[in-house]
Design a protein around this motif. Structure first.
Motif, PDB file in Angstrom:
ATOM      1  N   ILE A 545       0.793  -1.541   0.168  1.00 12.38           N
ATOM      2  CA  ILE A 545       0.188   0.432   0.053  1.00 12.38           C
ATOM      3  C   ILE A 545       0.590   0.874  -0.258  1.00 12.38           C
ATOM      4  O   ILE A 545       0.382   2.072  -0.541  1.00 12.38           O
ATOM      5  CB  ILE A 545      -0.597   0.566   1.209  1.00 12.38           C
ATOM      6  N   ALA A 546       2.066   1.654   0.663  1.00  9.95           N
ATOM      7  CA  ALA A 546       2.854   2.288   0.923  1.00  9.95           C
ATOM      8  C   ALA A 546       2.770   2.887  -0.206  1.00  9.95           C
ATOM      9  O   ALA A 546       3.791   3.760  -1.010  1.00  9.95           O
ATOM     10  CB  ALA A 546       3.573   2.601   1.893  1.00  9.95           C
ATOM     11  N   LEU A 547       4.076   1.192  -1.274  1.00 12.19           N
ATOM     12  CA  LEU A 547       4.497   1.122  -2.589  1.00 12.19           C
ATOM     13  C   LEU A 547       3.558   2.249  -3.549  1.00 12.19           C
ATOM     14  O   LEU A 547       4.193   3.384  -4.786  1.00 12.19           O
ATOM     15  CB  LEU A 547       4.790   0.765  -2.614  1.00 12.19           C
ATOM     16  N   ALA A 548       2.332   1.815  -3.058  1.00 16.07           N
ATOM     17  CA  ALA A 548       1.297   1.977  -4.360  1.00 16.07           C
ATOM     18  C   ALA A 548       0.820   3.681  -4.313  1.00 16.07           C
ATOM     19  O   ALA A 548       1.340   5.001  -4.919  1.00 16.07           O
ATOM     20  CB  ALA A 548       0.219   1.304  -4.218  1.00 16.07           C
ATOM     21  N   ILE A 624       4.043  -0.419 -14.070  1.00 15.71           N
ATOM     22  CA  ILE A 624       4.394   0.768 -14.750  1.00 15.71           C
ATOM     23  C   ILE A 624       5.369   1.640 -14.290  1.00 15.71           C
ATOM     24  O   ILE A 624       6.390   2.105 -14.621  1.00 15.71           O
ATOM     25  CB  ILE A 624       3.535   2.466 -14.902  1.00 15.71           C
ATOM     26  N   ALA A 625       5.670   1.059 -12.700  1.00 16.29           N
ATOM     27  CA  ALA A 625       6.643   2.103 -11.706  1.00 16.29           C
ATOM     28  C   ALA A 625       7.951   1.223 -12.421  1.00 16.29           C
ATOM     29  O   ALA A 625       9.218   1.564 -12.421  1.00 16.29           O
ATOM     30  CB  ALA A 625       5.916   1.988 -10.828  1.00 16.29           C
ATOM     31  N   LEU A 643      14.789  -1.618  -4.330  1.00 15.50           N
ATOM     32  CA  LEU A 643      14.649  -1.901  -3.790  1.00 15.50           C
ATOM     33  C   LEU A 643      13.189  -1.907  -2.944  1.00 15.50           C
ATOM     34  O   LEU A 643      12.853  -3.372  -2.157  1.00 15.50           O
ATOM     35  CB  LEU A 643      15.513  -1.446  -2.618  1.00 15.50           C
ATOM     36  N   GLY A 644      12.480  -1.036  -3.069  1.00 14.10           N
ATOM     37  CA  GLY A 644      10.943  -0.973  -2.442  1.00 14.10           C
ATOM     38  C   GLY A 644      10.099  -1.442  -2.717  1.00 14.10           C
ATOM     39  O   GLY A 644       9.543  -2.234  -1.939  1.00 14.10           O
ATOM     40  N   ALA A 648       7.887  -4.558  -0.907  1.00 13.18           N
ATOM     41  CA  ALA A 648       6.275  -4.720  -0.972  1.00 13.18           C
ATOM     42  C   ALA A 648       6.088  -5.777  -1.021  1.00 13.18           C
ATOM     43  O   ALA A 648       5.152  -6.355  -0.876  1.00 13.18           O
ATOM     44  CB  ALA A 648       6.200  -3.206  -1.977  1.00 13.18           C
ATOM     45  N   LEU A 649       6.626  -6.782  -2.044  1.00 17.46           N
ATOM     46  CA  LEU A 649       6.218  -8.073  -2.811  1.00 17.46           C
ATOM     47  C   LEU A 649       6.619  -9.056  -2.026  1.00 17.46           C
ATOM     48  O   LEU A 649       5.713  -9.691  -2.121  1.00 17.46           O
ATOM     49  CB  LEU A 649       7.319  -8.139  -4.232  1.00 17.46           C
ATOM     50  N   LEU A 650       8.011  -8.741  -1.622  1.00 11.45           N
ATOM     51  CA  LEU A 650       8.274 -10.042  -0.672  1.00 11.45           C
ATOM     52  C   LEU A 650       7.816 -10.548   0.487  1.00 11.45           C
ATOM     53  O   LEU A 650       7.325 -12.186   0.689  1.00 11.45           O
ATOM     54  CB  LEU A 650       9.729 -10.015   0.514  1.00 11.45           C
TER      55      LEU A 650
END
Length: 808
Positions: A545-548, A624-625, A643-644, A648-650
């Protein structure tokens, strides 16, 4: 050219040239004279001649000595595409004009193109085919007709919505032109189309502007060169299926197999315990569908379960779109193998479909598309439903439907695309209606948001979209009309299925981690925030959520990003249900879902599932990112960005679904002993009756080749005069009493009234034999049945049986 200058200027004019000794000089005179005379209008400018290995005196024309004209050369002739790539790469302008060496469109027409860019477009195409265009000197009639035919083929097959792709007079925003031409691969005439496709995929608005045009003697573009363009595009499409695509497909298949690894290699003897009773139900669905197909019976109804009333299969999620095609597999290998294979292949196919859509419509970078599609197909809510609900994980038609709707927006081939959309929609109805409804909600949210941020495109798109949708509806409805009539008005149909006042998500579930998270899973927390292990409908985790949020802030200027962000946020809020309770408080606010909660169709939706819409939206934002990060030259930005993404995905990487040894089917069933107890038209009655909480008897029935009928069961059916939808068959006095005994172990006082009622209920079920398998409180069940029947049961084939025939 002695050295590459790096300072940014206002306008670059790129002129591709091959053996243009005669025409290049006058063209350069006209261009430099115009730009010099209007210096205050165009600011700092340059002209770049990109010579494509000319063999005449093109490189020696005197006008190349002009201080603002530079020459870039190719060692050999490779084609217009190669020349344009060289010239645009050498440009420094904030805007880049590409014009052919014959200057068929006068340089003064630059004013019109520049106006289009000033209005917010990123590219403006000089066009001979839109209203307002003027042709001063026509080609030969035959040549012109052949050219129009070729252009029609190009625009209908490659760039729908643009009428004149090949006019050699185009103005671009500089940075985006350099990115698009650098990404191009064609050396021939097809580069114009390839670059426009890049702009379309990148959501960069393109305007088609009418210009004056005059056929110039000695033109190198012949009518049959359009065939070369089509050939170039065909080769490009052939090359578009790269080894990376095959690798991605293989990876998705391996990911699906890994997720189901606990059951995939031995589906007959392994069970997914987090599916609760759904695995038994879905295997039964596949089995009964295959049986109906094999015996040419109505695939919309059966009385094998819920006997004698039966089950409306169309009103249950039997997925006829897959259970019918998989009928041969089911008949040959059994329903457990068929379901396991279907769910594994279907999940992989869904991931591939999202990948295809993202590559086609969002980003070209394959790795970025892979990550986005992985999130769309293997997000925590998808993994949760992968335990038990193939209709919510086998969604490969949804990306195809989205793409077809986007084609309608382009306004070309509306009839054909509408027909195809209608056929796709009809097929999706037979794959899953609730996922289709959720997809429609998500598409509506996205379309509304995109229409707000891109009103210009919305004005152009709404008419062909509406027309195509009407055509699609006209095609779809006749195909599904009778099945839908059967579903809503046929035997054992019902009004709606009630899920309680609020089956919405807790806001905390959007930030928490799912139970099956490989590194962050917390079963206790996940189960406390969800209805059950198959309904963990959010659980995206706070890092994602933070990454999005960071992606949206950083790329806010992109209309697609804003529309995807709105779609994800709106779906998440709707998923909170009609009543939103603030975490850690008793404060409750009405949620927007309350506006739909009691409307037809919507009232049967488990509203927490709306959070599943977030998965593809977040996947596309991620793609996109990552695509932007891969293109950046700032090492620090790239490092921190990736890294972000990793952090986020791990936590979302799923562990394989839990599996357990399957309970063996009693010998009484497996060895066919039941056959001597169940006569024609009778049923076998397991006690307590099978229901959504205990449906192992459905597995008995499939193991017996559907040889006997069952009262009760696990399905959706009607209850009472209002025909409200419930799970399972309408209860009867005896079934309720024996269910209570099985759960509590307490046997009520049973007298003549209970015995008389039991005889009525046994007769209603047309029971041939009563069966009690070993279970908790089976002693109490046996005592109750002994009092109801007046005789003890007999231990046979691993179960207790009561033969209800005379003399039994």
């Amino acid at each position: 050219m002695s050295g590459r200058r790096t300072e940014v200027i206002d306008l670059s004019v790129v002129v591709p040239a091959y053996n243009e000794e005669q025409r290049l000089g006058p063209t350069l005179d006209a261009v430099t004279a115009y730009l010099s005379e209007t210096e205050g209008r165009w600011g700092e400018w340059e002209v770049i001649v990109a010579d494509d290995g000319s063999t005449d005196g093109t490189r020696e024309v005197p006008q190349l000595q002009h201080p603002r004209v530079q020459l870039v050369t190719s060692p050999r002739n490779r084609g217009k595409g190669n020349a344009l790539r060289l010239g645009v790469a050498a440009s420094r302008g904030r805007r880049v004009l590409v014009t052919d060496a014959d200057l068929a469109a006068p340089i003064e027409e630059l004013e019109r193109l520049d106006k289009a860019l000033s209005e917010g477009h990123t590219a403006a195409i000089g066009s001979r085919s839109v209203p307002g265009a003027a042709i001063d000197n026509h080609q030969h009639r035959v040549r012109e007709l052949l050219g129009r035919a070729g252009n029609l083929l190009i625009r209908t097959t490659a760039v729908p919505g643009i009428r004149d792709t090949q006019c050699g007079f185009k103005l671009f925003e500089g940075d985006r032109a350099r990115e698009a031409f650098a990404a191009s691969r064609l050396d021939g005439w097809g580069i114009d189309v390839e670059v426009l496709q890049h702009f379309r995929r990148s959501d960069w608005p393109v305007a088609e502007v009418p210009v004056r045009w005059s056929h110039q003697p000695g033109s190198k573009v012949g009518p049959f060169d359009y065939a070369r363009v089509l050939a170039d595009l065909a080769r490009l499409r052939a090359r578009a299926l790269r080894p990376a695509d095959l690798l991605v497909t293989t990876l998705f298949l391996l990911m699906a197999v890994a997720l189901y690894s606990g059951r995939f290699f031995d589906p007959d003897h392994r069970y997914l315990p987090d599916s609760l009773q759904d695995q038994n139900q879905w295997e039964w669905f596949f089995s009964v569908t295959a049986d109906n197909v094999a015996h040419l019976r109505n695939p919309l109804f059966t009385d094998l379960q819920g006997f004698p009333d039966g089950v409306n299969l169309m009103a249950n999620t039997v997925m006829l779109g897959l259970s019918v095609p998989f009928a041969p597999v089911t008949l040959l290998a059994g329903p457990a193998v068929a379901l396991s294979l279907c769910m594994t292949l279907g999940l992989a196919a869904t991931a591939v479909a999202w990948y295809w859509l993202i590559v086609k419509r969002v980003v070209r970078q394959r790795a970025a598309a892979f990550l986005g599609a992985s999130l769309a197909a293997f997000a925590p809510p998808m993994v949760s439903h992968a335990n038990a609900h193939p209709n919510f994980v086998i969604l490969f038609m949804i990306p195809l439907i989205i793409d077809r709707a986007l084609r309608l927006c382009a306004g070309t081939r509306v009839v054909r695309d509408g027909i195809v959309l209608g056929l796709m929609a009809a097929y999706q109805v037979f794959l899953g209606e609730e996922p289709f409804l959720l997809a429609a909600i998500g598409l509506t949210l996205f379309a509304a948001a995109y229409a707000v941020v891109r009103r210009d495109l919305a004005k152009e798109a709404w008419r062909p979209l509406l027309k195509g949708l009407l055509i699609g509806g006209a095609v779809c409805l006749p195909l599904v009309a009778y099945p839908l009539y059967w579903q809503f008005a046929g035997p054992q149909s019902y009004q709606s299925v009630l899920h309680g006042d609020n089956a919405g998500n807790s806001p905390l579930s959007l930030l928490a981690f799912a139970e099956r998270s490989l590194v962050a899973g917390d079963a206790e927390t996940a189960n406390a925030l969800s209805l059950n292990p198959t309904e963990q409908n959010a659980f995206y985790g706070w890092p994602l959520i933070a990454l999005a949020f960071a992606i949206v802030v950083r790329l806010w200027e992109r209309a697609l990003v804003r529309a995807l962000a709105f779609t994800a946020v709106a779906a998440a809020v709707l998923s909170l249900g009609p009543k939103i309770r603030l975490p850690l408080t008793d404060t409750v606010y009405p949620g927007p879902w309350a506006l739909l909660a009691h409307k037809p169709l919507f009232e049967s939706v488990i509203e927490g599932r709306l959070a599943m819409i977030c998965a593809p939206a977040l996947g596309m934002l991620l793609a996109i990112a990552v695509d932007r990060l891969a293109a950046t030259r700032a090492v620090g930005t790239m490092y921190l960005g990736f890294l972000g993404v990793l952090l986020a995905l791990l936590p979302l990487v799923p562990a394989p679904l839990k599996s357990a040894e399957r309970v063996e089917v009693p010998a009484f069933i497996a060895d066919g002993m039941w056959k001597s107890y169940v006569h024609e038209g009778e049923s076998l009655v397991p006690l307590p009756l099978p229901d959504p909480g205990a449906a192992e008897a459905l597995h008995w029935q499939t193991a017996a080749g559907l040889g006997f009928k069952l009262p009760g069961g696990y399905f959706n059916g009607p209850y009472g005069k209002d025909r409200i939808g419930i799970y399972g068959a309408s209860p009867r006095y005896t079934s309720n009493m024996l269910r209570d005994v099985a759960y509590t172990g307490v046997v009520p006082t049973i007298g003549k009234n209970w015995q008389a009622q039991a005889r009525k209920d046994f007769a209603y079920w047309k029971a041939g034999v009563l069966v009690v398998a070993p279970q908790d409180h089976d002693d109490a069940l046996r005592k109750a049945l002994e009092k109801l029947t007046g005789r003890p049961g007999r231990w046979t084939g691993g179960v207790w049986v009561w033969d209800l025939h005379e003399g039994g």
